[in-house]
Scaffold this motif. Sequence first.
Motif, PDB file in Angstrom:
ATOM      1  N   ALA A  67     -24.362  82.057 -31.319  1.00 18.95           N
ATOM      2  CA  ALA A  67     -23.029  82.209 -30.742  1.00 18.95           C
ATOM      3  C   ALA A  67     -21.998  82.167 -31.855  1.00 18.95           C
ATOM      4  N   ALA A  68     -21.078  83.123 -31.849  1.00 18.69           N
ATOM      5  CA  ALA A  68     -19.996  83.128 -32.825  1.00 18.69           C
ATOM      6  C   ALA A  68     -18.789  83.843 -32.251  1.00 18.69           C
ATOM      7  N   ASP A  69     -17.670  83.159 -32.233  1.00 17.12           N
ATOM      8  CA  ASP A  69     -16.393  83.787 -31.950  1.00 17.12           C
ATOM      9  C   ASP A  69     -15.831  84.185 -33.306  1.00 17.12           C
ATOM     10  N   ILE A  70     -15.936  85.455 -33.666  1.00 19.76           N
ATOM     11  CA  ILE A  70     -15.592  85.846 -35.034  1.00 19.76           C
ATOM     12  C   ILE A  70     -14.107  85.681 -35.335  1.00 19.76           C
ATOM     13  N   ALA A  71     -13.274  85.553 -34.309  1.00 19.21           N
ATOM     14  CA  ALA A  71     -11.854  85.323 -34.532  1.00 19.21           C
ATOM     15  C   ALA A  71     -11.551  83.871 -34.865  1.00 19.21           C
ATOM     16  N   ASP A  72     -12.564  83.017 -34.832  1.00 21.04           N
ATOM     17  CA  ASP A  72     -12.423  81.591 -35.123  1.00 21.04           C
ATOM     18  C   ASP A  72     -13.176  81.282 -36.414  1.00 21.04           C
ATOM     19  N   GLU A  73     -12.456  80.898 -37.457  1.00 23.01           N
ATOM     20  CA  GLU A  73     -13.055  80.671 -38.766  1.00 23.01           C
ATOM     21  C   GLU A  73     -14.153  79.617 -38.725  1.00 23.01           C
ATOM     22  N   HIS A  74     -13.922  78.551 -37.984  1.00 28.37           N
ATOM     23  CA  HIS A  74     -14.913  77.475 -37.927  1.00 28.37           C
ATOM     24  C   HIS A  74     -16.175  77.913 -37.185  1.00 28.37           C
ATOM     25  N   SER A  75     -16.023  78.723 -36.155  1.00 24.13           N
ATOM     26  CA  SER A  75     -17.174  79.249 -35.431  1.00 24.13           C
ATOM     27  C   SER A  75     -18.014  80.131 -36.348  1.00 24.13           C
ATOM     28  N   VAL A  76     -17.357  80.950 -37.163  1.00 25.15           N
ATOM     29  CA  VAL A  76     -18.077  81.800 -38.119  1.00 25.15           C
ATOM     30  C   VAL A  76     -18.806  80.941 -39.148  1.00 25.15           C
ATOM     31  N   ASP A  77     -18.146  79.911 -39.650  1.00 26.84           N
ATOM     32  CA  ASP A  77     -18.784  79.027 -40.640  1.00 26.84           C
ATOM     33  C   ASP A  77     -20.015  78.345 -40.059  1.00 26.84           C
ATOM     34  N   ASP A  78     -19.918  77.890 -38.812  1.00 24.63           N
ATOM     35  CA  ASP A  78     -21.057  77.214 -38.171  1.00 24.63           C
ATOM     36  C   ASP A  78     -22.218  78.184 -37.989  1.00 24.63           C
ATOM     37  N   ALA A  79     -21.915  79.392 -37.544  1.00 23.86           N
ATOM     38  CA  ALA A  79     -22.966  80.394 -37.354  1.00 23.86           C
ATOM     39  C   ALA A  79     -23.613  80.751 -38.684  1.00 23.86           C
ATOM     40  N   ALA A  80     -22.804  80.924 -39.721  1.00 21.63           N
ATOM     41  CA  ALA A  80     -23.329  81.294 -41.041  1.00 21.63           C
ATOM     42  C   ALA A  80     -24.234  80.210 -41.596  1.00 21.63           C
ATOM     43  N   ALA A  81     -23.878  78.968 -41.367  1.00 23.54           N
ATOM     44  CA  ALA A  81     -24.717  77.870 -41.861  1.00 23.54           C
ATOM     45  C   ALA A  81     -26.111  77.931 -41.244  1.00 23.54           C
ATOM     46  N   ARG A  82     -26.189  78.254 -39.963  1.00 21.89           N
ATOM     47  CA  ARG A  82     -27.490  78.395 -39.318  1.00 21.89           C
ATOM     48  C   ARG A  82     -28.270  79.583 -39.874  1.00 21.89           C
ATOM     49  N   TRP A 113      -1.393  92.091 -28.534  1.00 22.69           N
ATOM     50  CA  TRP A 113      -1.445  92.563 -29.930  1.00 22.69           C
ATOM     51  C   TRP A 113      -2.304  91.627 -30.781  1.00 22.69           C
ATOM     52  N   ASP A 114      -2.042  90.321 -30.667  1.00 24.87           N
ATOM     53  CA  ASP A 114      -2.783  89.337 -31.463  1.00 24.87           C
ATOM     54  C   ASP A 114      -4.263  89.312 -31.097  1.00 24.87           C
ATOM     55  N   ARG A 115      -4.565  89.461 -29.809  1.00 26.07           N
ATOM     56  CA  ARG A 115      -5.972  89.460 -29.377  1.00 26.07           C
ATOM     57  C   ARG A 115      -6.745  90.581 -30.058  1.00 26.07           C
ATOM     58  N   VAL A 116      -6.156  91.763 -30.099  1.00 25.99           N
ATOM     59  CA  VAL A 116      -6.843  92.912 -30.676  1.00 25.99           C
ATOM     60  C   VAL A 116      -7.009  92.742 -32.195  1.00 25.99           C
ATOM     61  N   PHE A 117      -5.969  92.291 -32.871  1.00 28.78           N
ATOM     62  CA  PHE A 117      -6.067  92.089 -34.320  1.00 28.78           C
ATOM     63  C   PHE A 117      -6.973  90.917 -34.673  1.00 28.78           C
ATOM     64  N   ASP A 118      -6.983  89.882 -33.840  1.00 26.36           N
ATOM     65  CA  ASP A 118      -7.828  88.716 -34.129  1.00 26.36           C
ATOM     66  C   ASP A 118      -9.298  89.098 -34.204  1.00 26.36           C
ATOM     67  N   VAL A 119      -9.741  89.941 -33.306  1.00 27.02           N
ATOM     68  CA  VAL A 119     -11.152  90.339 -33.295  1.00 27.02           C
ATOM     69  C   VAL A 119     -11.408  91.495 -34.256  1.00 27.02           C
ATOM     70  N   ASN A 120     -10.577  92.522 -34.199  1.00 25.33           N
ATOM     71  CA  ASN A 120     -10.880  93.778 -34.890  1.00 25.33           C
ATOM     72  C   ASN A 120     -10.602  93.773 -36.387  1.00 25.33           C
ATOM     73  N   ILE A 121      -9.785  92.842 -36.875  1.00 27.42           N
ATOM     74  CA  ILE A 121      -9.560  92.778 -38.323  1.00 27.42           C
ATOM     75  C   ILE A 121      -9.700  91.352 -38.859  1.00 27.42           C
ATOM     76  N   ARG A 122      -9.086  90.376 -38.218  1.00 21.36           N
ATOM     77  CA  ARG A 122      -9.212  88.991 -38.684  1.00 21.36           C
ATOM     78  C   ARG A 122     -10.675  88.545 -38.641  1.00 21.36           C
ATOM     79  N   GLY A 123     -11.371  88.904 -37.573  1.00 22.46           N
ATOM     80  CA  GLY A 123     -12.781  88.531 -37.450  1.00 22.46           C
ATOM     81  C   GLY A 123     -13.646  89.167 -38.523  1.00 22.46           C
TER      82      GLY A 123
END
Length: 257
Positions: A67-82, A113-123
Amino acid sequence: MATTSFPTERTVVVTGAGSERGIGRAVALRLARSGWSVAALDIDEAAAQRTAREVGERFGVPALGVAADIADEHSVDDAAARVEAELAPVVGIANVAGVSSPVPFLELTTQEWDRVFDVNIRGQFFVTRRFMQGMVDRGIGRVVSVSSASAQRGGGVYSKVPYSAAKAALLGMTRALAREVGKNGVTVNAVSPGPIDTDIMGGALSEERKADMVADLVVDRVGTVDDVAAVIEFLLGPDSGYITGATYNVNGGLIID
C-alpha cells in the motif's frame, strides 16, 4: 559512475499497479515475464497484493504488493523500506499512478487542482527521489513515467486543464532529471498515451465513445494497456541504455511529430 552490465537480479517498482484494467498491472505482468522482481504499489493495498500474487503465480518471480499513497511522502518512504528489505535492488521505476479530472476550468476548485497535482506530479517526485539514490550509487537504473497526449495538445481527450498541466510538468521533470543522472548510468524517459481503454478515461469505454475517439486517430482503434506497457517494458530494459530524456508517443497518430 555508470556500469555497463544489466543486473540479473533486479526489481521494478510499479505505481498504480492495482487496477485490473490499468496500465500499471499490464506493466507488472510484462516485466515479470522478462524476469524482473516486481514491487506493485497502489493506494489500494488489497489490489496491489492481488497483482503481486498474480505475478508470482504466473511467472515465478519474487513479487510484493504494498500500500502506498504516492502523494504522501511518509507513505512512500514506508513502502520503499519494505521493497528494499524484501526484494532485489531496484533498477527500474514505472511511474504509472495517476488521476484524471474532467472538470471545466471555470468550475475548478483549489482542492481539485491540488488533488490532481498531488498525484500526477508530486507523487512522481516522491517515488523517483526515494529510489533514485540507490540507482545512482549502483550506476544503473531506468525511470519511465506516464504522461499524456493531453499534455502535448492541451487536453481534448478526456481530462482538462489541471491534468494537462500536471502531465506537462512531468515531461519537464523527465527531461531535466535525465540530464542530471545520465552520467550515473540512469536513463529517464516518458511515454505519452493517447486514448487508452482504461478506467482513467471515466470508466470502461462504450462503443460509441470509442468510435468518437477513433475519428481523431490515424489507426482504426482505441489503444490498449498492452500497447503502452510494451513501450514501457522496452524503455526499462537493457536495450534502451542510449535513450534518455525522450517522450514516446503511444497515441494511434493523435499527435504526429
